[in-house]
Design a protein around this motif. Structure first.
Motif, PDB file in Angstrom:
ATOM      1  N   ARG A   5      56.137  34.668  -8.086  1.00 39.23           N
ATOM      2  CA  ARG A   5      57.040  33.512  -8.017  1.00 39.23           C
ATOM      3  C   ARG A   5      58.381  33.879  -8.635  1.00 39.23           C
ATOM      4  O   ARG A   5      58.448  34.745  -9.508  1.00 39.23           O
ATOM      5  CB  ARG A   5      56.422  32.318  -8.741  1.00 39.23           C
ATOM      6  N   PRO A   6      59.441  33.221  -8.214  1.00 43.94           N
ATOM      7  CA  PRO A   6      60.756  33.500  -8.814  1.00 43.94           C
ATOM      8  C   PRO A   6      60.716  33.254 -10.315  1.00 43.94           C
ATOM      9  O   PRO A   6      60.049  32.332 -10.792  1.00 43.94           O
ATOM     10  CB  PRO A   6      61.684  32.490  -8.121  1.00 43.94           C
ATOM     11  N   ARG A   7      61.407  34.081 -11.048  1.00 44.24           N
ATOM     12  CA  ARG A   7      61.434  33.952 -12.500  1.00 44.24           C
ATOM     13  C   ARG A   7      62.848  33.639 -12.962  1.00 44.24           C
ATOM     14  O   ARG A   7      63.819  33.806 -12.233  1.00 44.24           O
ATOM     15  CB  ARG A   7      60.976  35.257 -13.150  1.00 44.24           C
ATOM     16  N   GLU A   8      62.951  33.163 -14.166  1.00 43.54           N
ATOM     17  CA  GLU A   8      64.261  32.956 -14.764  1.00 43.54           C
ATOM     18  C   GLU A   8      64.937  34.306 -14.991  1.00 43.54           C
ATOM     19  O   GLU A   8      64.289  35.282 -15.361  1.00 43.54           O
ATOM     20  CB  GLU A   8      64.137  32.220 -16.096  1.00 43.54           C
ATOM     21  N   THR A   9      66.239  34.355 -14.754  1.00 42.89           N
ATOM     22  CA  THR A   9      66.985  35.596 -14.970  1.00 42.89           C
ATOM     23  C   THR A   9      66.957  35.956 -16.445  1.00 42.89           C
ATOM     24  O   THR A   9      67.160  35.110 -17.308  1.00 42.89           O
ATOM     25  CB  THR A   9      68.430  35.426 -14.510  1.00 42.89           C
ATOM     26  N   GLY A  10      66.708  37.224 -16.738  1.00 39.63           N
ATOM     27  CA  GLY A  10      66.714  37.665 -18.128  1.00 39.63           C
ATOM     28  C   GLY A  10      65.939  38.952 -18.316  1.00 39.63           C
ATOM     29  O   GLY A  10      65.049  39.289 -17.527  1.00 39.63           O
ATOM     30  N   ALA A  11      66.309  39.695 -19.353  1.00 40.97           N
ATOM     31  CA  ALA A  11      65.635  40.937 -19.710  1.00 40.97           C
ATOM     32  C   ALA A  11      65.579  41.021 -21.234  1.00 40.97           C
ATOM     33  O   ALA A  11      66.226  40.242 -21.945  1.00 40.97           O
ATOM     34  CB  ALA A  11      66.381  42.145 -19.128  1.00 40.97           C
ATOM     35  N   ASN A  12      64.803  41.951 -21.716  1.00 34.51           N
ATOM     36  CA  ASN A  12      64.697  42.124 -23.164  1.00 34.51           C
ATOM     37  C   ASN A  12      65.982  42.703 -23.738  1.00 34.51           C
ATOM     38  O   ASN A  12      66.569  43.631 -23.182  1.00 34.51           O
ATOM     39  CB  ASN A  12      63.519  43.046 -23.505  1.00 34.51           C
ATOM     40  N   ALA A  13      66.404  42.149 -24.859  1.00 35.28           N
ATOM     41  CA  ALA A  13      67.600  42.659 -25.535  1.00 35.28           C
ATOM     42  C   ALA A  13      67.266  43.955 -26.259  1.00 35.28           C
ATOM     43  O   ALA A  13      66.141  44.144 -26.731  1.00 35.28           O
ATOM     44  CB  ALA A  13      68.123  41.629 -26.525  1.00 35.28           C
ATOM     45  N   PRO A  14      68.230  44.861 -26.347  1.00 33.35           N
ATOM     46  CA  PRO A  14      67.971  46.109 -27.069  1.00 33.35           C
ATOM     47  C   PRO A  14      67.996  45.875 -28.582  1.00 33.35           C
ATOM     48  O   PRO A  14      68.479  44.845 -29.059  1.00 33.35           O
ATOM     49  CB  PRO A  14      69.138  46.996 -26.626  1.00 33.35           C
ATOM     50  N   ALA A  15      67.467  46.848 -29.292  1.00 35.11           N
ATOM     51  CA  ALA A  15      67.586  46.801 -30.755  1.00 35.11           C
ATOM     52  C   ALA A  15      69.033  47.077 -31.150  1.00 35.11           C
ATOM     53  O   ALA A  15      69.832  47.603 -30.360  1.00 35.11           O
ATOM     54  CB  ALA A  15      66.660  47.843 -31.382  1.00 35.11           C
ATOM     55  N   ARG A  16      69.365  46.717 -32.361  1.00 42.08           N
ATOM     56  CA  ARG A  16      70.723  47.001 -32.848  1.00 42.08           C
ATOM     57  C   ARG A  16      70.959  48.507 -32.917  1.00 42.08           C
ATOM     58  O   ARG A  16      70.052  49.276 -33.212  1.00 42.08           O
ATOM     59  CB  ARG A  16      70.932  46.388 -34.228  1.00 42.08           C
ATOM     60  N   SER A  17      72.185  48.887 -32.641  1.00 44.44           N
ATOM     61  CA  SER A  17      72.562  50.295 -32.687  1.00 44.44           C
ATOM     62  C   SER A  17      73.661  50.498 -33.723  1.00 44.44           C
ATOM     63  O   SER A  17      74.444  49.583 -34.001  1.00 44.44           O
ATOM     64  CB  SER A  17      73.066  50.751 -31.312  1.00 44.44           C
ATOM     65  N   THR A  18      73.721  51.700 -34.256  1.00 43.48           N
ATOM     66  CA  THR A  18      74.814  52.055 -35.169  1.00 43.48           C
ATOM     67  C   THR A  18      75.892  52.871 -34.465  1.00 43.48           C
ATOM     68  O   THR A  18      76.878  53.258 -35.083  1.00 43.48           O
ATOM     69  CB  THR A  18      74.274  52.871 -36.359  1.00 43.48           C
ATOM     70  N   TYR A  19      75.689  53.111 -33.152  1.00 40.39           N
ATOM     71  CA  TYR A  19      76.656  53.942 -32.414  1.00 40.39           C
ATOM     72  C   TYR A  19      77.287  53.171 -31.247  1.00 40.39           C
ATOM     73  O   TYR A  19      78.499  53.227 -31.047  1.00 40.39           O
ATOM     74  CB  TYR A  19      75.966  55.210 -31.889  1.00 40.39           C
ATOM     75  N   GLY A  20      76.482  52.473 -30.452  1.00 40.75           N
ATOM     76  CA  GLY A  20      77.001  51.747 -29.303  1.00 40.75           C
ATOM     77  C   GLY A  20      75.877  51.358 -28.364  1.00 40.75           C
ATOM     78  O   GLY A  20      74.688  51.575 -28.633  1.00 40.75           O
ATOM     79  N   TYR A  21      76.259  50.783 -27.236  1.00 39.69           N
ATOM     80  CA  TYR A  21      75.291  50.283 -26.258  1.00 39.69           C
ATOM     81  C   TYR A  21      75.724  50.711 -24.862  1.00 39.69           C
ATOM     82  O   TYR A  21      76.908  50.957 -24.602  1.00 39.69           O
ATOM     83  CB  TYR A  21      75.195  48.752 -26.317  1.00 39.69           C
ATOM     84  N   VAL A  22      74.747  50.787 -23.959  1.00 38.25           N
ATOM     85  CA  VAL A  22      75.055  51.108 -22.576  1.00 38.25           C
ATOM     86  C   VAL A  22      74.357  50.081 -21.679  1.00 38.25           C
ATOM     87  O   VAL A  22      73.202  49.715 -21.913  1.00 38.25           O
ATOM     88  CB  VAL A  22      74.642  52.550 -22.214  1.00 38.25           C
ATOM     89  N   LEU A  23      75.095  49.593 -20.676  1.00 37.56           N
ATOM     90  CA  LEU A  23      74.581  48.625 -19.710  1.00 37.56           C
ATOM     91  C   LEU A  23      74.474  49.295 -18.345  1.00 37.56           C
ATOM     92  O   LEU A  23      75.398  49.982 -17.906  1.00 37.56           O
ATOM     93  CB  LEU A  23      75.503  47.410 -19.592  1.00 37.56           C
ATOM     94  N   ARG A  24      73.357  49.080 -17.683  1.00 36.83           N
ATOM     95  CA  ARG A  24      73.143  49.663 -16.352  1.00 36.83           C
ATOM     96  C   ARG A  24      73.965  48.896 -15.316  1.00 36.83           C
ATOM     97  O   ARG A  24      73.879  47.672 -15.224  1.00 36.83           O
ATOM     98  CB  ARG A  24      71.653  49.600 -15.994  1.00 36.83           C
ATOM     99  N   TRP A  25      74.769  49.609 -14.526  1.00 40.97           N
ATOM    100  CA  TRP A  25      75.662  48.949 -13.580  1.00 40.97           C
ATOM    101  C   TRP A  25      74.955  48.493 -12.304  1.00 40.97           C
ATOM    102  O   TRP A  25      75.444  47.604 -11.593  1.00 40.97           O
ATOM    103  CB  TRP A  25      76.826  49.872 -13.230  1.00 40.97           C
ATOM    104  N   SER A  26      73.812  49.046 -11.990  1.00 38.56           N
ATOM    105  CA  SER A  26      73.141  48.684 -10.736  1.00 38.56           C
ATOM    106  C   SER A  26      72.571  47.273 -10.773  1.00 38.56           C
ATOM    107  O   SER A  26      72.252  46.709  -9.720  1.00 38.56           O
ATOM    108  CB  SER A  26      72.005  49.678 -10.429  1.00 38.56           C
ATOM    109  N   ASP A  27      72.442  46.660 -11.952  1.00 43.69           N
ATOM    110  CA  ASP A  27      71.909  45.300 -12.035  1.00 43.69           C
ATOM    111  C   ASP A  27      72.888  44.296 -11.442  1.00 43.69           C
ATOM    112  O   ASP A  27      74.115  44.409 -11.618  1.00 43.69           O
ATOM    113  CB  ASP A  27      71.604  44.941 -13.493  1.00 43.69           C
ATOM    114  N   TYR A  28      72.358  43.285 -10.764  1.00 45.43           N
ATOM    115  CA  TYR A  28      73.181  42.380  -9.969  1.00 45.43           C
ATOM    116  C   TYR A  28      74.276  41.708 -10.791  1.00 45.43           C
ATOM    117  O   TYR A  28      75.431  41.613 -10.351  1.00 45.43           O
ATOM    118  CB  TYR A  28      72.290  41.317  -9.309  1.00 45.43           C
ATOM    119  N   TYR A  29      73.939  41.214 -11.963  1.00 40.85           N
ATOM    120  CA  TYR A  29      74.909  40.466 -12.761  1.00 40.85           C
ATOM    121  C   TYR A  29      75.674  41.342 -13.764  1.00 40.85           C
ATOM    122  O   TYR A  29      76.341  40.813 -14.656  1.00 40.85           O
ATOM    123  CB  TYR A  29      74.225  39.319 -13.501  1.00 40.85           C
TER     124      TYR A  29
END
Length: 861
Positions: free
Chosen positions: A494-518
């Motif tokens: 069944r369709p689900r609510e949009t959302g994914a697990n948040a990453p843990a905190r980083s001391t250097y930075g974060y990266v987001l995958r561009w292939s995701d729709y939003y």
């Protein structure tokens, strides 16, 4: 008494009542009406046809009579973009109202293979006002509901005993309100019948919803809240007859289905036509009794399944289209005489009644047809060698989820893929792919969604000829014939609510995958909060929590160093990207990347991007549908603000405010010489980016790139040599440059995923909507400027003549070139078509965010 007092008062405060029709004009001859049910003029203060009825007035009146009548129940089933309610009415005998849920459930149960007939009432659907400019189709809901609430006598009692009548009073409240505002703004005390009067000039602007979408194409595509609301109710009931009321050009008379005999979708049984002809005889009887002009079985087809009169026919119902010559502002001259709004409303009202009458006259036959439709569907599914479809959206679970949601809205059951399966060289993985079994009642609808149709008995279409939706969503999909086994189908998905697990905190930075729709929505939010980001320009392996992970070009790196925003604010935004937008986000552990990947501080491997400020042109020859699709994508889906500006009102703009100018297709996309010169300067000196599509792209190619289209030349190559212009992958640009230095139906395209326009795509295949015959020219001396090219055998689904296929084959689908500090990006057709080509949309969004990453070649080509 109340009615006469209000009428007397209105004589002093209202304009001339030349158009006014008292309720007696709409009441059926020989039928008594209950005085306890107020007539429209009792509440509105004027009669139907006298003036436009505002949406709030209609809501108030219909709500009141529903509350006074035990024959009518009402609910609000949704809200429009402008927050207006969409009202849904169930009309039947009081005894039926008391057990209405049991009637609905029994009706649905009777449609299961082998089930007995329900023996219950006929279920009949009437919808009004899908096009906001078509006023008779909206206002007809008023006398119709008044009649069902107030009419008395044995005939109406018998009708309500035998029928459940479902009415959506206004399908398009926002367009309706735009029409009312226009008519009132240009109204006069004395009606002006001259067709040239501005009051009558509202057809296109008021036709659509808030974002300029034609909602009568939304039964299939389901991208707008109005269509989502009404289709949910349609499938909750699965009516046996569905009537759809419209207006057409003023000079036309009156039309009703069945449609063109030769233009019937092959998925619609011929029996549906025969039963519709039976109902049509009741329309004929009424129209002949008043010596009215009418026509049937010509001019309108039943091919595209996304229209209100055709969609029901591939879902077991009889779909009936009604069209009447429009009175526009209310009273207008025509060659056939004066056309009057009140008379049009009455005609739609009376044919609403003849629809119910004709349906009840064939009640048993229509019920049997609907049951046979679904029984036959199951039989055909059992014989179908394909058995099921499997599909996935590699690297973009939200796009898969959006498709699952679309299928659910069409009452199609989807299952998870229980184990890996390999089909046609592609491995579909359990937990990432989904499966649709054909052996279900919605078999016919599944076929209409998944089939690729390229051969037709007749090539004349009222609307699009190809709508294979897995292609529009850029899904990997395949039919499972011999590869099918029952253990492939897991739990119902069944369709689900949009959302994914948040990453843990980083001391250097974060990266987001561009292939995701939003991902574009997340990137814009970061930029809007003054966060500095860097975008990967090639495949890169980045050390993240849990181990190194490979990312494709377009991956968004958010460093913590060098920011004016706190680490807490950055983490909150990254968390929102994951939890709200469903974008895969990762915590970076080091700036040093393994292997040959560029380190995170590499200036070539990671480039900064700026916050876009987008100007979209509309009006003055620009197609409102195309412009609305851009507006909807950016504003509604991606939360990117858009400045809308009329094409002929560009003087005085502060061009430094804008980074991107979008020019879509239309009948006249050409800018004035002064405006074109200013835009040229903005591109070269200010770094502005023009993104153009369809006719806008042809204009921009000539004006901004200096390429003249030559109809005499072979569009696919060099006429003299027979060779096609040189085309190379963008990723080869540095090497190839150094080598020469001393010291569009649904069409298939080949996409270069190494080009900034191709960032975020998993492979080179892309399905493109095409409804243009013109082609883009090949850029001279820049073999890297065509990130997408049409395939040699391009047609995937829909109709295109052999000649057109040959002309389009191998031509550029997208051209992207630097011009000075700016860029020009051209789309041969509309990548945002009807907000449904979710695969192609990413190219358009890439053009907004990454167009300044495009490098010009410096080699000799």
């Amino acid at each position: 008494m109340i009615r006469f007092l209000l009428a007397a008062m209105a004589a002093f405060v209202l304009p001339s009542a030349v158009l006014a029709d008292p309720i007696e004009y709409f009441q059926v001859e020989g039928v008594a009406y209950d005085d306890a049910i107020p007539a429209p003029e009792d509440i509105l203060g004027f009669g139907v046809g006298d003036r436009p009825i505002r949406h709030d007035q209609m809501v108030a009146y219909l709500t009141q009579i529903a509350g006074l009548s035990d024959r009518i129940s009402m609910e609000t089933i949704g809200y429009t973009h402008e927050h207006r309610p969409i009202l849904f009415f169930v009309v039947t005998a009081p005894e039926n109202q008391s057990r209405i849920e049991d009637i609905r459930q029994a009706h649905l149960a009777s449609l299961a293979p082998g089930a007995a007939p329900s023996g219950g009432p006929a279920v009949i659907w009437l919808n009004y006002g899908v096009h906001g400019a078509e006023s008779a189709g909206m206002d007809a809901a008023i006398p119709t509901l008044y009649h069902f609430a107030a009419a008395q006598g044995d005939a109406i009692e018998e009708t309500l005993d035998d029928a459940v009548i479902l009415i959506t009073a206004i399908f398009n409240p926002d367009g309706h309100s735009r029409r009312v505002n226009h008519v009132e703004a240009f109204g006069a005390d004395i009606p002006v019948t001259d067709p040239n009067n501005e009051q009558h000039n509202l057809w296109t602007e008021a036709r659509t919803n808030h974002y300029w979408f034609d909602l009568n194409r939304q039964w299939l595509l389901q991208t707008q809240p109005e269509s989502q609301a009404w289709l949910e109710q349609w499938h909750r009931w699965k009516p046996q007859v569905s009537a759809d009321f419209h207006e057409m050009g003023t000079e036309a008379t009156f039309y009703f289905h069945p449609g063109e005999p030769l233009r019937r979708n092959p998925l619609i049984p011929e029996r549906a036509r025969e039963l519709t002809q039976g109902i049509a005889q009741y329309h004929v009887r009424f129209l002949d009794s008043e010596a009215r002009l009418y026509t049937s079985e010509e001019g309108f087809d039943n091919f595209y399944v996304g229209k209100g009169s055709t969609y029901p026919q591939v879902n077991g119902s009889l779909g009936i289209l009604f069209e009447i010559g429009a009175a526009r502002g209310g009273l207008i001259e025509s060659e056939r005489g004066l056309v009057r709004h009140g008379e049009n409303v009455r005609t739609h009202f009376r044919t609403s009644l003849t629809t119910v009458e004709g349906a009840l006259a064939q009640r048993d036959a229509i019920m049997a047809y609907q049951r046979e439709f679904f029984a036959s569907a199951m039989q055909r599914a059992a014989r179908d060698s394909d058995r099921a479809y499997v599909f996935s959206a590699d690297g973009d679970p939200e796009r898969l989820n959006l498709f699952v949601d679309l299928l659910a809205r069409h009452d199609v059951t989807v299952n998870t893929l229980a184990r890996d399966v390999r089909v046609n060289g592609h491995t579909y993985r359990a937990g990432e792919a989904a499966i649709v079994q054909l052996a279900q009642p919605q078999y016919t609808m599944i076929r209409s969604i998944f089939d690729r149709v390229t051969e037709f008995d007749e090539n004349i279409f009222y609307d699009v000829s190809g709508w294979t939706l897995p292609l529009a969503y850029d899904l990997e999909y395949a039919a499972l014939g011999r590869a099918w086994s029952s253990d492939l189908a897991g739990a119902v998905l069944r369709p689900r609510e949009t959302g994914a697990n948040a990453p843990a905190r980083s001391t250097y930075g974060y990266v987001l995958r561009w292939s995701d729709y939003y991902a574009p929505r997340s990137l814009y939010r970061l930029l809007d909060h003054d966060v500095r980001v860097r975008v990967a320009t090639e495949n890169v392996t980045i050390p993240v929590l849990g181990g190194p992970r490979q990312f494709a070009p377009g991956a968004v790196f958010v460093p913590l160093v060098g920011q004016d925003v706190s680490h807490d604010e950055i983490y909150a935004l990254v968390r929102e990207a994951a939890e709200t937008d469903g974008v895969a986000a990762f915590s970076v552990t080091s700036g040093s990347t393994p292997g040959n990947s560029p380190d995170l501080g590499d200036r070539a491997g990671f480039r900064s991007v700026d916050q876009p400020s987008v100007l979209v042109l509309f009006d003055a020859g620009i197609a409102s549908y195309d412009a609305g699709e851009v507006w909807h994508l950016l504003d509604h889906r991606m939360n990117i603000p858009v400045t809308l500006r009329r094409k002929d009102q560009l003087g005085g703009l502060d061009w430094s405010r804008y980074t991107h100018l979008i020019i879509v297709g239309g009948g006249n996309t050409r800018l004035s010489e002064r405006d074109a010169t200013r835009v040229q300067q903005w591109i070269r000196e200010d770094g502005g980016v023009v993104i153009a599509s369809r006719q806008g792209a042809l204009m921009a190619q000539e004006v901004f790139l200096g390429v003249e289209a030559d109809d005499d030349d072979d569009a696919s190559g060099d006429e003299e040599s027979g060779e096609r212009p040189d085309r190379r992958n963008y990723s080869d640009l540095p090497v190839d440059d150094a080598e020469h230095i001393i010291g569009g139906a649904i069409f298939a395209g080949d996409l270069d995923p190494s080009h900034p326009i191709g960032f975020g795509y998993a492979d080179r295949f892309i399905a493109l909507h095409r409804n243009m015959t013109e082609t883009l020219e090949w850029p001279e001396d820049d073999p890297f400027a065509v990130p997408v090219q049409y395939n040699e055998d391009p047609l995937l689904s829909g109709y295109a003549s052999t000649r057109r296929q040959e002309e389009i084959a191998g031509t550029p689908a997208v051209v992207a070139q630097r011009r000075g500090r700016g860029a020009v990006v051209l789309f041969a057709d509309n990548p945002n078509f009807r907000a449904t080509f979710r695969g192609a949309e990413k190219m358009f969004l890439n053009a907004i965010f990454f167009s300044r990453l495009i490098s010009p070649p410096s080699g000799d080509y």
